[in-house]
Design an enzyme around this catalytic site. Sequence first.
Site, PDB file in Angstrom:
ATOM      1  N   ASP A  92      21.546  26.689 -74.118  1.00 42.16           N
ATOM      2  CA  ASP A  92      22.623  27.407 -74.490  1.00 42.16           C
ATOM      3  C   ASP A  92      23.026  26.278 -74.964  1.00 42.16           C
ATOM      4  O   ASP A  92      22.517  25.633 -75.943  1.00 42.16           O
ATOM      5  CB  ASP A  92      23.444  26.754 -73.247  1.00 42.16           C
ATOM      6  CG  ASP A  92      25.165  27.811 -72.701  1.00 42.16           C
ATOM      7  OD1 ASP A  92      25.102  29.018 -73.719  1.00 42.16           O
ATOM      8  OD2 ASP A  92      25.310  28.287 -71.808  1.00 42.16           O
ATOM      9  N   HIS A  93      24.417  25.981 -74.781  1.00 44.57           N
ATOM     10  CA  HIS A  93      25.331  24.946 -75.831  1.00 44.57           C
ATOM     11  C   HIS A  93      24.682  24.032 -76.674  1.00 44.57           C
ATOM     12  O   HIS A  93      24.272  23.028 -75.267  1.00 44.57           O
ATOM     13  CB  HIS A  93      27.059  24.462 -76.243  1.00 44.57           C
ATOM     14  CG  HIS A  93      27.939  25.696 -76.084  1.00 44.57           C
ATOM     15  ND1 HIS A  93      28.945  25.914 -75.170  1.00 44.57           N
ATOM     16  CD2 HIS A  93      27.523  27.193 -75.679  1.00 44.57           C
ATOM     17  CE1 HIS A  93      29.305  27.376 -75.114  1.00 44.57           C
ATOM     18  NE2 HIS A  93      28.543  27.361 -75.510  1.00 44.57           N
TER      19      HIS A  93
ATOM     20  N   CYS B 281      24.987  31.106 -65.683  1.00 48.00           N
ATOM     21  CA  CYS B 281      24.608  30.142 -66.994  1.00 48.00           C
ATOM     22  C   CYS B 281      25.587  28.440 -66.019  1.00 48.00           C
ATOM     23  O   CYS B 281      26.333  27.906 -65.294  1.00 48.00           O
ATOM     24  CB  CYS B 281      25.874  30.386 -67.271  1.00 48.00           C
ATOM     25  SG  CYS B 281      26.619  29.061 -68.530  1.00 48.00           S
TER      26      CYS B 281
ATOM     27  N   HIS C 265      28.295  37.325 -67.248  1.00 46.38           N
ATOM     28  CA  HIS C 265      28.002  36.118 -67.336  1.00 46.38           C
ATOM     29  C   HIS C 265      29.593  35.242 -66.491  1.00 46.38           C
ATOM     30  O   HIS C 265      30.171  35.782 -66.406  1.00 46.38           O
ATOM     31  CB  HIS C 265      28.047  36.052 -68.804  1.00 46.38           C
ATOM     32  CG  HIS C 265      28.210  34.359 -69.751  1.00 46.38           C
ATOM     33  ND1 HIS C 265      29.201  33.308 -69.204  1.00 46.38           N
ATOM     34  CD2 HIS C 265      27.547  33.494 -69.927  1.00 46.38           C
ATOM     35  CE1 HIS C 265      28.180  31.935 -69.374  1.00 46.38           C
ATOM     36  NE2 HIS C 265      27.626  32.348 -70.120  1.00 46.38           N
TER      37      HIS C 265
ATOM     38  N   HIS D 274      20.945  30.858 -68.906  1.00 47.47           N
ATOM     39  CA  HIS D 274      21.943  30.036 -69.290  1.00 47.47           C
ATOM     40  C   HIS D 274      21.516  28.473 -68.797  1.00 47.47           C
ATOM     41  O   HIS D 274      22.271  28.076 -68.119  1.00 47.47           O
ATOM     42  CB  HIS D 274      23.045  29.960 -70.066  1.00 47.47           C
ATOM     43  CG  HIS D 274      23.468  31.284 -70.594  1.00 47.47           C
ATOM     44  ND1 HIS D 274      24.061  31.895 -71.308  1.00 47.47           N
ATOM     45  CD2 HIS D 274      22.726  32.457 -70.975  1.00 47.47           C
ATOM     46  CE1 HIS D 274      24.111  32.872 -71.848  1.00 47.47           C
ATOM     47  NE2 HIS D 274      23.341  33.172 -71.699  1.00 47.47           N
TER      48      HIS D 274
ATOM     49  N   TYR E 159      25.945  26.118 -81.017  1.00 46.40           N
ATOM     50  CA  TYR E 159      25.125  26.730 -81.745  1.00 46.40           C
ATOM     51  C   TYR E 159      24.063  25.878 -83.443  1.00 46.40           C
ATOM     52  O   TYR E 159      24.021  26.710 -83.928  1.00 46.40           O
ATOM     53  CB  TYR E 159      25.581  28.578 -81.904  1.00 46.40           C
ATOM     54  CG  TYR E 159      25.921  28.804 -80.224  1.00 46.40           C
ATOM     55  CD1 TYR E 159      24.332  29.332 -79.671  1.00 46.40           C
ATOM     56  CD2 TYR E 159      26.979  29.072 -79.994  1.00 46.40           C
ATOM     57  CE1 TYR E 159      24.964  29.620 -78.576  1.00 46.40           C
ATOM     58  CE2 TYR E 159      27.346  29.307 -78.877  1.00 46.40           C
ATOM     59  CZ  TYR E 159      26.384  29.645 -78.260  1.00 46.40           C
ATOM     60  OH  TYR E 159      26.637  29.928 -76.893  1.00 46.40           O
TER      61      TYR E 159
HETATM   62  C1  CS2 Z   1      27.933  31.912 -74.072  1.00 44.85           C
HETATM   63  C2  CS2 Z   1      29.100  32.947 -74.029  1.00 44.85           C
HETATM   64  O1  CS2 Z   1      29.130  31.023 -75.862  1.00 44.85           O
HETATM   65  C3  CS2 Z   1      28.962  30.840 -74.993  1.00 44.85           C
HETATM   66  O2  CS2 Z   1      29.242  29.727 -74.445  1.00 44.85           O
HETATM   67  O3  CS2 Z   1      27.589  31.381 -72.874  1.00 44.85           O
HETATM   68  O4  CS2 Z   1      30.499  33.216 -75.134  1.00 44.85           O
HETATM   69  C4  CS2 Z   1      28.735  34.151 -73.642  1.00 44.85           C
HETATM   70  O5  CS2 Z   1      28.121  34.370 -74.589  1.00 44.85           O
HETATM   71  C5  CS2 Z   1      29.249  35.049 -72.981  1.00 44.85           C
HETATM   72  O6  CS2 Z   1      30.569  35.066 -71.833  1.00 44.85           O
HETATM   73  C6  CS2 Z   1      28.842  36.619 -72.604  1.00 44.85           C
HETATM   74  O7  CS2 Z   1      29.235  37.511 -72.369  1.00 44.85           O
HETATM   75 MN    MN Z   2      26.587  30.738 -71.011  1.00 45.82          MN
END
Ligand code: CS2
Ligand code: MN
Length: 343
Positions: free
Chosen positions: A310-311, A236, A198, A265, A324
């Site tokens: 993602d978020h 991401c 990531h 992501h 989340y």
């Molecule tokens: C995720 C990261 O919540 C987030 O932003 O994209 O925390 C992700 O889970 C980690 O960096 C992956 O190791």
């Molecule tokens: Mn991410």
Amino acid sequence: MKMIFRWYGDTDPISLEYIRQIPCMDGIVSAIYDVPVGEAWSQESIDKMKADIEAAGLKFEVIESVPVHEDIKLGSGRCDEYIENYKTTIRRLGNAGIKVICYNFMPVFDWTRTQLDKRLPDGSTALVCYNDQLADMDPIHGELSLPGWDASYKKEDLVALFEAYSHVDEEKLWSNLEHFLKEIIPVAKESGIKMAIHPDDPPRPIFGLPRIITCEENLDRFLKLVDCEENGLTFCVGSLGCDAKNDTVRLIRKYSEMGRVHFAHVRNVKLLPDGSFEESSHYTPCGSIDIKEIIRALKETNFTGYIRPDHGRMIWGETGKPGYGLYDRALGAMYMAGLWEAL
Ligand code: CS2
Ligand code: MN
């Protein structure tokens, strides 16, 4: 593509049943959360999680994350022992039919924001990172008030970690990463697993700590460290995209074409003139990233990997884990599925 949803296990306020009700959902991405970082995950707990997820009618083929112990990133202390434990976890995940493992190589802190509940004009709340606020934060000398991380470290652990990292510059971090990859990628290959790093979030050094998974040049360098399919990326979009120099549409096309994107992501961010950013809805007009073109790039490169919203923002009165919640991520997933179908 296969659409999946991040779920934090039994303590997640969002049930598997609710996730299954999102029409485009194929499966879950999760992790074993009750094992200290560095220790191997037990076969039993992996198998139990898989059984619970499958009983809810969903697949379990992706892990986010198997965390990398700081000693591995520092290349010191119990580094070798922790790498052996990491290999054991990979083999056990392979036994359970896991296909992709997401991880990151960010020193000390994972994602960093200055506020987790910034109210947007429409009344929703979102994660934001304002550079002026970040500049005022000092995890070592000041009060540790880093949203999302306050509980993760004791002050004395942080002081020791910062001291250890004062001897690790970017080049040293690269060589520690290379050593780690040369050890684990062959094991991943034997286990039928693709590793997917990531990017750093945000993709620049913070608090004087080095960060290297940040831009095209460095992603190219990363992929060449061990040049095979099993050494791949979690692309991401929101992490790379909060640096305006990263052309995420071009980059996702490039790496997907190379067959090195195993997990995507997708989220949108609104970039501000000073390089600060606010997370926004996935919908293209709401942010600075063209999500429709991201999906087009994946479609046109015949992407068969996993993708997740993602978020998300907090909307409709929902409370819970920042980024989340259920509702906005479900909207994001359906938006992406709709774009994919239309293309
Ligand atoms: C995720 C990261 O919540 C987030 O932003 O994209 O925390 C992700 O889970 C980690 O960096 C992956 O190791
Ligand atoms: Mn991410």
